[in-house]
Design a protein around this motif. Structure first.
Motif, short mmCIF file in Angstrom:
data_model
loop_
_atom_site.label_atom_id
_atom_site.label_comp_id
_atom_site.label_asym_id
_atom_site.label_seq_id
_atom_site.Cartn_x
_atom_site.Cartn_y
_atom_site.Cartn_z
N PHE A 15 -18.97 -2.27 -12.96
CA PHE A 15 -18.98 -3.73 -12.78
C PHE A 15 -17.58 -4.30 -12.96
O PHE A 15 -17.13 -5.16 -12.21
CB PHE A 15 -19.94 -4.37 -13.78
N SER A 16 -16.86 -3.77 -13.96
CA SER A 16 -15.50 -4.23 -14.23
C SER A 16 -14.59 -3.96 -13.04
O SER A 16 -13.78 -4.79 -12.66
CB SER A 16 -14.95 -3.54 -15.48
N ALA A 17 -14.70 -2.75 -12.45
CA ALA A 17 -13.85 -2.39 -11.31
C ALA A 17 -14.17 -3.25 -10.11
O ALA A 17 -13.28 -3.65 -9.36
CB ALA A 17 -14.06 -0.91 -10.97
N PHE A 18 -15.49 -3.56 -9.93
CA PHE A 18 -15.89 -4.34 -8.75
C PHE A 18 -15.48 -5.80 -8.88
O PHE A 18 -15.23 -6.47 -7.89
CB PHE A 18 -17.40 -4.23 -8.58
N SER A 19 -15.43 -6.31 -10.13
CA SER A 19 -15.20 -7.73 -10.33
C SER A 19 -13.75 -8.04 -10.71
O SER A 19 -13.49 -9.02 -11.40
CB SER A 19 -16.14 -8.26 -11.42
N GLN A 20 -12.81 -7.21 -10.31
CA GLN A 20 -11.41 -7.47 -10.58
C GLN A 20 -10.99 -8.78 -9.95
O GLN A 20 -11.45 -9.15 -8.87
CB GLN A 20 -10.53 -6.34 -10.02
N SER A 71 -1.29 -4.40 -10.18
CA SER A 71 -0.67 -3.10 -9.93
C SER A 71 -0.94 -2.47 -8.58
O SER A 71 -0.22 -1.56 -8.17
CB SER A 71 -1.11 -2.11 -11.03
N VAL A 72 -1.97 -2.91 -7.87
CA VAL A 72 -2.30 -2.29 -6.58
C VAL A 72 -2.49 -3.34 -5.50
O VAL A 72 -2.83 -4.49 -5.78
CB VAL A 72 -3.57 -1.41 -6.67
N SER A 73 -2.26 -2.91 -4.26
CA SER A 73 -2.45 -3.82 -3.13
C SER A 73 -3.03 -3.06 -1.95
O SER A 73 -2.89 -1.84 -1.84
CB SER A 73 -1.13 -4.47 -2.72
N SER A 74 -3.65 -3.81 -1.05
CA SER A 74 -4.19 -3.26 0.18
C SER A 74 -3.95 -4.25 1.30
O SER A 74 -4.18 -5.46 1.13
CB SER A 74 -5.69 -2.99 0.04
N TYR A 104 -1.69 0.89 1.45
CA TYR A 104 -2.07 0.81 0.04
C TYR A 104 -0.84 1.09 -0.82
O TYR A 104 -0.05 1.98 -0.51
CB TYR A 104 -3.17 1.83 -0.26
N GLN A 105 -0.69 0.31 -1.88
CA GLN A 105 0.41 0.55 -2.81
C GLN A 105 -0.10 0.50 -4.25
O GLN A 105 -0.95 -0.33 -4.58
CB GLN A 105 1.52 -0.50 -2.66
N ASN A 106 0.45 1.39 -5.07
CA ASN A 106 0.20 1.36 -6.51
C ASN A 106 1.56 1.31 -7.17
O ASN A 106 2.29 2.32 -7.22
CB ASN A 106 -0.59 2.60 -6.95
N ILE A 206 -10.10 -3.17 -4.58
CA ILE A 206 -9.07 -2.37 -3.92
C ILE A 206 -9.25 -0.90 -4.31
O ILE A 206 -9.16 -0.54 -5.47
CB ILE A 206 -7.66 -2.85 -4.32
N LYS A 207 -9.51 -0.09 -3.30
CA LYS A 207 -9.72 1.33 -3.53
C LYS A 207 -8.63 2.15 -2.85
O LYS A 207 -8.16 1.80 -1.78
CB LYS A 207 -11.08 1.77 -3.00
N LYS A 208 -8.26 3.24 -3.50
CA LYS A 208 -7.29 4.16 -2.91
C LYS A 208 -7.92 4.79 -1.67
O LYS A 208 -9.04 5.30 -1.73
CB LYS A 208 -6.92 5.23 -3.92
N PRO A 209 -7.22 4.74 -0.53
CA PRO A 209 -7.80 5.29 0.71
C PRO A 209 -8.13 6.78 0.61
O PRO A 209 -7.38 7.54 0.02
CB PRO A 209 -6.69 5.06 1.74
#
Length: 235
Positions: A15-20, A71-74, A104-106, A206-209
């Motif tokens: 839930f935490s990851a989905f609700s960033q 920290s991440v972008s898409s 994607y960037q981290n 945002i998920k890593k491809p």
């Protein structure tokens, strides 16, 4: 009891990851140089150029979305379908002209990824986040933001970018970043991509491809060079 605790831990993490919370930016093509008809008496040439210019017009309707958090972008082009019966295939050609795939960037891990599909094969191209920007003293206002001009002297595709320190992030469209502020506008080749809308404190996911084969940027470049050499090889 242990199983129940593990279940709730996984659920809460999911839930935490989905609700960033993050920022969502919409970009549009705001300027595009049309292709010139250099052989007006050649019907095939004239038809090809007119088709390309129809594709150029179609790209003005494209919607590009950049989403990011700390920290991440898409960044990617939102799927665009042909809606004009008078210009069949224009959107597909426009995709080819502008380019497709997800960037994607981290920034914490220094990872840069781009998805690509070539000759029916899927790849995720990996590189490091390393841009040798030259920031100039030129400024201009874009959509209410004070922006500074930056250039990549060794990159022939990118003419210039404009970034704003008013939005303190190192991300930008088309996989570009590494500047002290959001990249608001990119002049690349024959087109200009510009920020038209921004929404902060939005839910982002945002998920890593995970797209096909993972390959380094160096190996991918060599593979493409070899492929082009084979295609254009003289008999």
């Amino acid at each position: 009891m242990i199983r129940i605790l593990k279940f709730w831990s996984i659920l809460l993490l999911s839930f935490s990851a989905f609700s960033q919370k993050g920022t969502i930016c919409h970009y549009k093509i705001v300027d595009f140089k049309e292709f010139e008809i250099k052989k007006p008496d050649d019907e095939t040439h004239r038809y090809a150029v007119n088709t390309l210019n129809q594709a150029v017009e179609a790209t003005l309707k494209f919607d590009f979305v950049l989403q990011f958090n700390d920290s991440v972008s898409s960044f990617q082009l939102v799927n665009q379908m042909d809606n004009d019966a008078n210009k069949p295939g224009a959107a597909a050609i426009g995709h080819a002209v502008i380019g497709k795939g997800e960037f994607y960037q981290n920034s914490k891990k220094g990872i840069w990824l781009k998805t690509s599909e070539t000759t029916g094969k899927k790849y995720t191209v990996q590189d490091s986040i390393d841009f040798d920007w030259v920031v100039t003293k030129e400024t201009k206002t874009i959509n209410g933001f004070t922006c500074f001009k930056a250039e990549l002297p060794e990159n022939k595709q990118i003419k210039e970018v404009w970034f704003t320190p008013q939005i303190p992030t190192s991300f930008g469209p088309l996989g570009f970043g590494g500047l002290p502020g959001l990249i608001v506008e990119v002049k690349r080749g024959t087109f200009v991509l510009s920020l038209v809308e921004i929404s902060t404190n939005q839910p982002v996911n945002i998920k890593k491809p995970d797209f096909g084969t993972l390959i380094s940027a160096e190996k991918y470049s060599k593979m493409m060079d070899k492929m082009r050499g084979t295609i254009f090889k003289k008999n």
